[in-house]
Design an enzyme around this catalytic site. Structure first.
Site, PDB file in Angstrom:
ATOM      1  N   TRP A   1       0.862  -1.185   0.000  1.00  0.00           N
ATOM      2  CA  TRP A   1       0.000   0.000   0.000  1.00  0.00           C
ATOM      3  C   TRP A   1       0.895   1.229   0.000  1.00  0.00           C
ATOM      4  O   TRP A   1       1.896   1.272   0.721  1.00  0.00           O
ATOM      5  CB  TRP A   1      -0.919   0.034   1.231  1.00  0.00           C
ATOM      6  CG  TRP A   1      -1.602   1.356   1.346  1.00  0.00           C
ATOM      7  CD1 TRP A   1      -2.657   1.792   0.593  1.00  0.00           C
ATOM      8  CD2 TRP A   1      -1.229   2.457   2.195  1.00  0.00           C
ATOM      9  NE1 TRP A   1      -2.971   3.084   0.946  1.00  0.00           N
ATOM     10  CE2 TRP A   1      -2.116   3.514   1.912  1.00  0.00           C
ATOM     11  CE3 TRP A   1      -0.232   2.645   3.163  1.00  0.00           C
ATOM     12  CZ2 TRP A   1      -2.042   4.745   2.567  1.00  0.00           C
ATOM     13  CZ3 TRP A   1      -0.155   3.876   3.812  1.00  0.00           C
ATOM     14  CH2 TRP A   1      -1.058   4.907   3.513  1.00  0.00           C
TER      15      TRP A   1
ATOM     16  N   GLU B   1      -3.089  -2.863  -2.519  1.00  0.00           N
ATOM     17  CA  GLU B   1      -4.230  -2.347  -1.756  1.00  0.00           C
ATOM     18  C   GLU B   1      -4.659  -0.948  -2.203  1.00  0.00           C
ATOM     19  O   GLU B   1      -3.947   0.025  -1.997  1.00  0.00           O
ATOM     20  CB  GLU B   1      -3.852  -2.307  -0.265  1.00  0.00           C
ATOM     21  CG  GLU B   1      -4.984  -1.822   0.623  1.00  0.00           C
ATOM     22  CD  GLU B   1      -4.588  -1.747   2.099  1.00  0.00           C
ATOM     23  OE1 GLU B   1      -3.419  -2.032   2.438  1.00  0.00           O
ATOM     24  OE2 GLU B   1      -5.459  -1.374   2.908  1.00  0.00           O
TER      25      GLU B   1
ATOM     26  N   LYS C   1      -7.106   2.549  -2.440  1.00  0.00           N
ATOM     27  CA  LYS C   1      -7.694   3.472  -1.462  1.00  0.00           C
ATOM     28  C   LYS C   1      -8.326   4.642  -2.197  1.00  0.00           C
ATOM     29  O   LYS C   1      -7.901   4.998  -3.284  1.00  0.00           O
ATOM     30  CB  LYS C   1      -6.574   3.955  -0.531  1.00  0.00           C
ATOM     31  CG  LYS C   1      -7.044   4.733   0.669  1.00  0.00           C
ATOM     32  CD  LYS C   1      -5.900   4.873   1.682  1.00  0.00           C
ATOM     33  CE  LYS C   1      -6.332   5.749   2.833  1.00  0.00           C
ATOM     34  NZ  LYS C   1      -5.349   5.733   3.929  1.00  0.00           N
TER      35      LYS C   1
ATOM     36  N   ASP D   1      -9.820  -3.133   1.579  1.00  0.00           N
ATOM     37  CA  ASP D   1      -9.840  -2.594   2.940  1.00  0.00           C
ATOM     38  C   ASP D   1     -11.209  -1.944   3.153  1.00  0.00           C
ATOM     39  O   ASP D   1     -11.643  -1.097   2.366  1.00  0.00           O
ATOM     40  CB  ASP D   1      -8.700  -1.569   3.105  1.00  0.00           C
ATOM     41  CG  ASP D   1      -8.616  -0.996   4.519  1.00  0.00           C
ATOM     42  OD1 ASP D   1      -9.654  -0.544   5.039  1.00  0.00           O
ATOM     43  OD2 ASP D   1      -7.511  -0.983   5.100  1.00  0.00           O
TER      44      ASP D   1
ATOM     45  N   HIS E   1     -11.660   1.882   2.777  1.00  0.00           N
ATOM     46  CA  HIS E   1     -11.061   2.579   1.636  1.00  0.00           C
ATOM     47  C   HIS E   1     -12.016   2.957   0.516  1.00  0.00           C
ATOM     48  O   HIS E   1     -11.590   3.179  -0.610  1.00  0.00           O
ATOM     49  CB  HIS E   1      -9.910   1.740   1.074  1.00  0.00           C
ATOM     50  CG  HIS E   1      -8.713   1.752   1.969  1.00  0.00           C
ATOM     51  ND1 HIS E   1      -7.479   1.286   1.596  1.00  0.00           N
ATOM     52  CD2 HIS E   1      -8.550   2.222   3.231  1.00  0.00           C
ATOM     53  CE1 HIS E   1      -6.636   1.436   2.590  1.00  0.00           C
ATOM     54  NE2 HIS E   1      -7.259   1.988   3.591  1.00  0.00           N
TER      55      HIS E   1
ATOM     56  N   HIS F   1      -8.603  -6.344   4.350  1.00  0.00           N
ATOM     57  CA  HIS F   1      -8.251  -5.594   5.547  1.00  0.00           C
ATOM     58  C   HIS F   1      -9.574  -5.231   6.186  1.00  0.00           C
ATOM     59  O   HIS F   1     -10.222  -4.269   5.787  1.00  0.00           O
ATOM     60  CB  HIS F   1      -7.462  -4.327   5.210  1.00  0.00           C
ATOM     61  CG  HIS F   1      -5.993  -4.563   5.135  1.00  0.00           C
ATOM     62  ND1 HIS F   1      -5.084  -3.553   4.977  1.00  0.00           N
ATOM     63  CD2 HIS F   1      -5.268  -5.709   5.220  1.00  0.00           C
ATOM     64  CE1 HIS F   1      -3.860  -4.070   4.965  1.00  0.00           C
ATOM     65  NE2 HIS F   1      -3.950  -5.367   5.100  1.00  0.00           N
TER      66      HIS F   1
ATOM     67  N   ASP G   1     -12.410   6.958   6.964  1.00  0.00           N
ATOM     68  CA  ASP G   1     -11.523   5.802   7.112  1.00  0.00           C
ATOM     69  C   ASP G   1     -10.801   5.875   8.458  1.00  0.00           C
ATOM     70  O   ASP G   1      -9.589   6.004   8.520  1.00  0.00           O
ATOM     71  CB  ASP G   1     -10.530   5.824   5.932  1.00  0.00           C
ATOM     72  CG  ASP G   1      -9.563   4.653   5.965  1.00  0.00           C
ATOM     73  OD1 ASP G   1      -9.924   3.598   6.530  1.00  0.00           O
ATOM     74  OD2 ASP G   1      -8.446   4.797   5.433  1.00  0.00           O
TER      75      ASP G   1
ATOM     76  N   ASP H   1     -10.494   3.690  10.955  1.00  0.00           N
ATOM     77  CA  ASP H   1      -9.845   2.501  11.518  1.00  0.00           C
ATOM     78  C   ASP H   1     -10.192   2.239  12.974  1.00  0.00           C
ATOM     79  O   ASP H   1      -9.314   2.000  13.799  1.00  0.00           O
ATOM     80  CB  ASP H   1      -8.318   2.576  11.327  1.00  0.00           C
ATOM     81  CG  ASP H   1      -7.927   2.409   9.866  1.00  0.00           C
ATOM     82  OD1 ASP H   1      -8.210   1.347   9.311  1.00  0.00           O
ATOM     83  OD2 ASP H   1      -7.360   3.354   9.289  1.00  0.00           O
TER      84      ASP H   1
ATOM     85  N   ASP I   1      -7.241  -4.588   9.971  1.00  0.00           N
ATOM     86  CA  ASP I   1      -6.484  -3.344   9.866  1.00  0.00           C
ATOM     87  C   ASP I   1      -7.225  -2.229  10.593  1.00  0.00           C
ATOM     88  O   ASP I   1      -8.146  -1.635  10.044  1.00  0.00           O
ATOM     89  CB  ASP I   1      -6.267  -2.979   8.388  1.00  0.00           C
ATOM     90  CG  ASP I   1      -5.419  -1.712   8.247  1.00  0.00           C
ATOM     91  OD1 ASP I   1      -4.899  -1.229   9.266  1.00  0.00           O
ATOM     92  OD2 ASP I   1      -5.286  -1.215   7.103  1.00  0.00           O
TER      93      ASP I   1
HETATM   94  C1  RNT Z   1      -3.705   2.555   4.890  1.00  0.00           C
HETATM   95  C2  RNT Z   1      -3.851   1.110   4.596  1.00  0.00           C
HETATM   96  C3  RNT Z   1      -2.735   0.230   5.077  1.00  0.00           C
HETATM   97  C4  RNT Z   1      -2.255   0.590   6.475  1.00  0.00           C
HETATM   98  C5  RNT Z   1      -1.283  -0.381   7.058  1.00  0.00           C
HETATM   99  C6  RNT Z   1      -0.603   0.139   8.267  1.00  0.00           C
HETATM  100  O1  RNT Z   1      -4.824   3.268   4.641  1.00  0.00           O
HETATM  101  O2  RNT Z   1      -5.078   0.650   5.073  1.00  0.00           O
HETATM  102  O3  RNT Z   1      -3.114  -1.072   4.983  1.00  0.00           O
HETATM  103  O4  RNT Z   1      -3.316   0.738   7.365  1.00  0.00           O
HETATM  104  O5  RNT Z   1      -0.391  -0.765   6.092  1.00  0.00           O
HETATM  105 ZN    ZN Z   2      -5.434  -1.460   4.978  1.00  0.00          ZN
END
Ligand code: RNT
Ligand code: ZN
Length: 423
Positions: free
Chosen positions: A189, A230, A232, A263, A266, A290, A298, A300, A330
């Site tokens: 990523w 990955e 986003k 993810d 994302h 993720h 986003d 997390d 994640d």
């Molecule tokens: C960032 C991505 C990525 C990170 C990690 C730490 O938006 O989601 O996966 O969260 O690599």
């Molecule tokens: Zn991620």
């Protein structure tokens, strides 16, 4: 408060009977669940800090909020915290490392020169716990993230540095796979993006494709390492444009035979990843996830047992994709006990998988195929109040981990004895 084993078993028997009436074999579901592994991210344990230079502030589109005491400041501390966490989670899971968790042993090795040498302790530890390792290139928290660009940079020198990093990490991933005997997933990523309306959307993307091709040029044995990319939508400071968008990486993954990492944070705030799974798997042999929880953005947050989480698990299980989806987590919350955050999120992922495994999916599909949407809806709704808790408790009991919230006592004790003594 401990629940008596006899009560757990009795409750399970009643639940088992209730599910059997719908044609669901709960014993079989539990056997299947025991075989599913979740890749647990190292970065919940120390707020995405890493140990490279044990200082650098997090940035490049990532942010962690909160300052709960006791975060892991050394690799040994992180290893011990994680071992505590997995002792409270049923099943056998994996550990997902980032390149910035390299252990330098006194000599500074930059990202473009990393080798498996800096990860020997991680390998030995994973072997001792009998867990698999996954890996990630670290394209953030480094002075060569130049103006927010890494692999897309217009500066050839910057690109070269990060291409080399990408290559090194895949090789390290393959060493993990070889040493441990379980295939490593190395996930890439990058934060590359632009804050305000860009004048050139094409240039960075074309450079990204070329950089990625250079990183993936060397064929590695898929037995040891597989690669994923990955996408986003946006990041902090990259609100208007992200080079590695969903369309970009979907096209890249399909054309180059790479895994795609979906993810949950994302995409647009109301756009889920559950519905993407069966679409993408029409064209890719394998994908990675993720699993995260975005709150308004986003953000997390720790994964909770939401409808979205259940939808993700249903797609994996009901679609028969358990061998084709590498489930990873994640999220990073620094406002609560970090070990508890691992335990809560992972147990929730596991619960969601079990919920999907004990759903009367054959009946549901039958009703749907017959065009009987009334029955489908009625059954789906009734399923929500089946005695699932008794099945989950029994699973924890059978897997020798605390039942119910009893795990929290362990975390509190560890907090008092270990975490609170950290400076
Ligand atoms: C960032 C991505 C990525 C990170 C990690 C730490 O938006 O989601 O996966 O969260 O690599
Ligand atoms: Zn991620």
């Amino acid at each position: 408060m401990q629940i008596k084993p006899r009560s757990i078993e009795q409750a399970y028997k009643l639940a088992q009977d209730r599910y059997a009436r719908l044609g669901v074999d709960t014993d079989e579901a539990l056997n299947k669940l025991a075989r599913l592994s979740i890749s647990m991210h190292c970065w919940q344990g120390d707020d995405v800090g890493g140990f490279e230079n044990a200082a650098g502030a997090l940035g490049d589109g990532l942010a962690v909020t909160g300052n709960y005491p006791g975060k892991a400041r050394t690799a040994d501390q992180l290893r011990s915290d994680f071992a505590k966490a997995i002792s409270l989670i049923p099943g056998s899971h994996r550990f997902n490392l980032h390149a910035c968790y390299a252990e330098m042993e006194g000599k500074k090795v930059d990202r473009d020169a990393l080798t498996v040498e800096q990860f020997q302790h991680w390998i030995a530890w994973a072997k001792s716990l009998k867990i698999g390792l996954d890996f990630n290139q670290t394209y953030f928290s480094h002075s060569n993230v130049s103006g927010g660009f890494t692999l897309t940079s217009a500066d050839a020198g910057i690109r070269k540095f990060w291409i080399e990093h990408g290559i090194r990490c895949r090789e390290i991933g393959a060493e993990f796979g070889k040493a441990i005997g379980k295939t490593c997933l190395t996930n890439l990523w990058i934060p590359d993006g632009i804050k305000d309306t860009p004048a050139d959307r094409k240039g960075p993307r074309e450079r990204l494709a070329t950089s990625l091709d250079a990183i993936f040029k060397k064929k590695l044995d898929k037995k040891y390492n597989v690669d994923s990319v990955e996408p986003k939508l946006f990041g902090i400071g990259a609100e208007s444009y992200t080079a590695g968008s969903h369309e970009f990486y979907l096209g890249y993954a399909v054309s180059r035979g790479k895994l795609l990492t979906l993810d949950a944070g994302h995409y647009h705030p109301t756009e889920g990843i559950a519905d993407k799974i069966s679409s993408v798997l029409c064209f890719l042999p394998e994908i990675a996830l993720h699993v995260s929880r975005g709150v308004r953005w986003d953000s997390d947050h720790v994964v909770t047992l939401t409808d979205e989480l259940q939808a993700i698990a249903q797609e994996i299980v009901w679609g028969g994709y358990t061998d084709r989806v590498r489930i990873g987590l994640d999220y990073f919350d620094a406002s609560i006990n970090r070990i508890a955050a691992w335990v809560i999120g992972t147990r929730n992922m596991s619960k969601a998988l079990l919920l999907a495994l004990v759903a009367p999916i054959d009946e549901l599909k039958k009703a749907e195929l017959a065009g009987d949407y009334t029955s489908r809806l009625a059954l789906m709704e009734d399923t929500k109040v089946l005695p699932f808790g008794a099945v989950w408790d029994y699973f924890c009991h059978r897997m020798n981990v605390p039942v119910g919230v009893a795990w929290l006592d362990e975390v509190k004790r560890y907090e008092q004895e270990v975490l609170s003594r950290r400076g």
